[in-house]
Design a protein around this motif. Structure first.
Motif, PDB file in Angstrom:
ATOM      1  N   VAL A  53      69.087 151.657 150.206  1.00  0.00           N
ATOM      2  CA  VAL A  53      68.707 152.325 151.450  1.00  0.00           C
ATOM      3  C   VAL A  53      67.295 151.942 151.872  1.00  0.00           C
ATOM      4  CG1 VAL A  53      68.210 154.579 152.471  1.00  0.00           C
ATOM      5  CG2 VAL A  53      70.300 154.257 151.125  1.00  0.00           C
ATOM      6  N   LEU A  54      66.379 151.869 150.915  1.00  0.00           N
ATOM      7  CA  LEU A  54      64.996 151.529 151.231  1.00  0.00           C
ATOM      8  C   LEU A  54      64.865 150.087 151.715  1.00  0.00           C
ATOM      9  CD1 LEU A  54      63.156 153.322 148.290  1.00  0.00           C
ATOM     10  CD2 LEU A  54      63.232 154.023 150.693  1.00  0.00           C
ATOM     11  N   GLN A  85      67.170 148.270 153.212  1.00  0.00           N
ATOM     12  CA  GLN A  85      67.756 148.143 154.535  1.00  0.00           C
ATOM     13  C   GLN A  85      66.963 148.905 155.595  1.00  0.00           C
ATOM     14  OE1 GLN A  85      69.841 145.505 153.077  1.00  0.00           O
ATOM     15  NE2 GLN A  85      70.416 146.012 155.173  1.00  0.00           N
ATOM     16  N   GLY A  86      66.354 150.023 155.196  1.00  0.00           N
ATOM     17  CA  GLY A  86      65.647 150.849 156.165  1.00  0.00           C
ATOM     18  C   GLY A  86      64.207 150.467 156.407  1.00  0.00           C
ATOM     19  N   LEU A  87      63.526 149.969 155.360  1.00  0.00           N
ATOM     20  CA  LEU A  87      62.092 149.701 155.467  1.00  0.00           C
ATOM     21  C   LEU A  87      61.711 148.255 155.180  1.00  0.00           C
ATOM     22  CD1 LEU A  87      60.704 152.887 153.646  1.00  0.00           C
ATOM     23  CD2 LEU A  87      60.877 152.495 156.110  1.00  0.00           C
TER      24      LEU A  87
END
Length: 225
Positions: free
Chosen positions: A51-52, A54-56
């Motif tokens: 998630v990190l 892909q998100g950040l």
């Protein structure tokens, strides 16, 4: 245009805090309920890393790990002037994340601190190898030749989950000085902390050397007739 430093630092602090909230938070939830099991905790670390990334990742690279930042710098893929600010942001974020996890924990909890199961020497060896392999995978899949969007995040997160699943019972599978420092400070469990500071950095620097040895080079061309 390169992202402004303050945006990168915010992303690194936020990302590392979220890593601690969901990663060590899963350990604390399992400590209280036994609902997740060791496999569930390992999966939580892998999922939050995905998630990190892909998100950040498009903002700061989503290092969320001082040893990864040092590794990218040693590989010549990260500016030296940003190393210390990144590390500071990661440590601050990790401490904030551990502080939030403490709100969920029962008295006496280690807050997901990484502790050697069978002595510092074994834990050092485990952390050295896990960190080496993680950084080598990161370097290979983020090279321009191999990089393929979502597959990068999936490969790195799968590596984290696999290493946490296998190495977690022995050393805690930290691979990340900030991830180990924060719960150790907040919970007061600083036993053998040097292992989780030295081994990840050493392992990732070893990965940089190995990555250079693995670089594909064109065979020498014969001299023109």
């Amino acid at each position: 245009m390169r992202t402004m430093l303050r945006h990168c630092l915010l992303a690194e602090a936020l990302g590392t805090a979220v890593l601690l909230v969901f990663g060590t938070g899963a350990a604390v939830v399992n400590e209280q309920t036994q609902a997740l099991g060791h496999g569930g905790v390992a999966a939580a670390f892998g999922l939050v890393v995905l998630v990190l990334i892909q998100g950040l990742g498009h903002v700061s690279g989503a290092h969320v790990n001082p040893a990864v930042t040092v590794g990218f710098w040693a590989a010549g893929r990260f500016p030296g002037g940003r190393v210390l600010p990144y590390v500071a942001a990661q440590v601050v974020g990790a401490v904030v994340g551990s502080g939030l996890v403490r709100l969920l924990a029962t008295p006496g909890s280690t807050l997901g601190a990484t502790l050697p199961a069978h002595g510092a020497a074994q834990a050092f060896g485990v952390e050295l190898f896990l960190s080496f392999w993680l950084m080598l995978v990161i370097l290979r899949v983020t090279s321009s030749f191999y990089e393929q969007g979502l597959l990068v995040g999936l490969t790195i997160s799968a590596t984290v989950a696999l290493e946490a699943l296998v190495g977690g019972p022995l050393s805690g599978a930290s691979m990340n000085p900030a991830r180990s420092l924060a719960p150790a400070l907040v919970s007061g469990h600083l036993e053998a902390f040097w292992v989780y500071l030295v081994a990840p950095v050493a392992g990732m620097l070893l990965a940089v050397v190995t990555d250079r040895l693995l670089e594909l080079r064109e065979p020498p061309q014969p001299p023109a007739a």
